[in-house]
Design a protein around this motif. Structure first.
Motif, mmCIF file in Angstrom:
data_model
loop_
_atom_site.group_PDB
_atom_site.id
_atom_site.type_symbol
_atom_site.label_atom_id
_atom_site.label_comp_id
_atom_site.label_asym_id
_atom_site.label_seq_id
_atom_site.Cartn_x
_atom_site.Cartn_y
_atom_site.Cartn_z
ATOM 1 N N HIS A 1 0.780 -1.426 0.164
ATOM 2 C CA HIS A 1 0.022 -0.018 -0.118
ATOM 3 C C HIS A 1 0.824 1.344 -0.007
ATOM 4 O O HIS A 1 2.021 1.250 0.234
ATOM 5 C CB HIS A 1 -0.928 -0.113 1.306
ATOM 6 C CG HIS A 1 -0.272 0.200 2.296
ATOM 7 N ND1 HIS A 1 0.490 -0.996 3.165
ATOM 8 C CD2 HIS A 1 0.048 1.253 3.168
ATOM 9 C CE1 HIS A 1 1.138 -0.630 4.249
ATOM 10 N NE2 HIS A 1 0.930 0.813 4.504
ATOM 11 N N ASP B 1 1.082 5.134 2.048
ATOM 12 C CA ASP B 1 0.450 5.796 2.954
ATOM 13 C C ASP B 1 -0.240 7.106 2.826
ATOM 14 O O ASP B 1 0.282 7.942 1.494
ATOM 15 C CB ASP B 1 1.817 6.344 3.908
ATOM 16 C CG ASP B 1 2.021 4.893 5.103
ATOM 17 O OD1 ASP B 1 1.494 3.824 4.580
ATOM 18 O OD2 ASP B 1 2.554 5.404 5.849
ATOM 19 N N HIS C 1 4.648 -0.202 0.130
ATOM 20 C CA HIS C 1 5.150 -1.015 1.114
ATOM 21 C C HIS C 1 4.012 -1.984 1.808
ATOM 22 O O HIS C 1 2.800 -1.632 1.988
ATOM 23 C CB HIS C 1 5.983 -0.131 2.002
ATOM 24 C CG HIS C 1 5.056 0.859 2.751
ATOM 25 N ND1 HIS C 1 4.655 1.968 2.275
ATOM 26 C CD2 HIS C 1 4.591 0.889 4.036
ATOM 27 C CE1 HIS C 1 3.870 2.648 3.288
ATOM 28 N NE2 HIS C 1 3.805 1.748 4.341
HETATM 29 FE FE LIG Z 1 2.083 2.223 5.769
#
Ligand SMILES: [Fe+2]
Length: 340
Positions: free
Chosen positions: A147, A149, A300
């Protein structure tokens, strides 16, 4: 309308009809802003090459054999070290920093070599252990799929650093990195319609798990965000937004002839692409080796773990990182040429 155009050594001097003022357009400026059809030629009649950075490098799991690394001492010593570091981040989307003292303050100093640390509702530079104080999956021991952030910000965090300070009484917690630009190129080649749907359908994103916090971007954004089309060329992928836990629903109405079903089919294909073994780079974080990655490009995740992990790190804004990269890899004059 110009009333007079004079060719000078420095450039073109134009006198304007309306108020009689003159403007000098330097040759450098004209070169930078020429159209494709009006490309300047050198004395040999060949197109004048643009002073452009090296192309970025797409990667998959094979990057594990030779990941980009710089040394802490070199980054801390001078701006040449920062230039090498930021150039590797720009080319690969991530970079390790070896020889980092196993200490939050030293890690914070390292991150600040690029720019000031971005403060969010989670705070600024963080130093946390796995508990649920922040009501976010990142603070658990659960496995996390690939994903990006802060998809819920209008301007998502540019860089993120992780430095594992300790892992005691347990195992697991391998880190996952996936080159989102490479994955998008693969999707475009194998399923152009799915790629089209993900790059053209704006959707909502939100952060609402903490009391008093309801963050959402100023407008809807697609998963794959492309830049402007310069000089008739192909637009370049600028940003990947992908976090299924922060995603809103897709409207049932049609956008560009696409319905929600088409988007969900495309999202399934995208998820399958991200999970392909040849896309995933798995590595175990170690104390003394800080990891930094481009949150607009590299997704990540991690495997689940047992025991107690202490990790520190923080975010840096995208624009401030790119500015630092530019000013540590080019002269002031060259840097200005890139933006004017
Ligand atoms: Fe994350």
């Amino acid at each position: 309308m110009p009333s007079e155009v004079v060719t000078e050594e420095a450039g073109l001097r134009i006198k304007w009809n309306d108020d009689g003022h003159t403007s000098l357009y330097t040759w450098d400026w004209i070169l930078k802003h020429r159209t494709k059809s009006g490309a300047l030629l050198d004395k040999e009649g060949l197109p004048v090459p643009k002073d452009e950075p090296a192309p970025i490098v797409h990667w998959g799991s094979e990057i594990s054999a030779n990941p980009p690394i710089v040394e802490y001492d070199e980054v801390m010593a001078n701006d040449k070290g920062v230039g090498q570091w930021t150039e590797k981040i720009r080319q690969y989307g991530f970079c390790y920093v070896d020889g980092c003292p196993i200490d939050p303050k030293a890690t914070e100093d390292l991150l600040q070599r690029i720019a000031f640390i971005r403060v969010t509702h989670y705070g600024g530079f963080y130093d946390f252990t796995s508990d649920l104080t922040m009501k976010d999956t990142a603070y658990t021991t659960l496995a996390l799929p690939a994903h990006t952030d802060t998809t819920y910000f209008t301007d998502p965090a540019g860089l993120q650093m992780f430095h594992l300070l300790s892992h005691t009484d347990g195992t697991g917690g391998a880190s996952l990195l996936v080159d989102g630009f490479h994955a998008a190129a693969e999707l475009k080649e194998q399923d152009p319609l799915a790629h089209f749907a993900l790059s053209r359908t704006p959707i909502t994103w939100h952060a609402s798990g903490n009391d008093g916090i309801t963050i959402t971007p100023c407008k809807k954004f697609p998963v794959l965000n492309y830049g402007d089309t310069a000089e008739g060329g192909t637009p370049e992928l600028q940003q990947v937004r992908w976090n299924n836990d922060d995603r809103g629903v897709v409207a049932l109405g049609e956008i560009d002839g696409m319905g929600a079903e088409m988007w969900y089919n495309a999202a399934r294909k995208w998820d399958e692409t991200l999970r392909r073994p040849d896309m995933a780079y798995w590595a175990q974080l170690e104390p003394g080796r800080a990891l930094i990655f481009d949150n607009w490009r590299v997704l990540h995740g991690r495997s689940s773990f047992t025991g107690k992990r202490r990790i520190c790190g923080g975010y840096i804004n995208r624009d401030d990182y790119v500015s630092r990269w530019r000013n540590t890899n080019f002269t002031r004059e060259e840097a200005l040429k890139q933006i004017l």
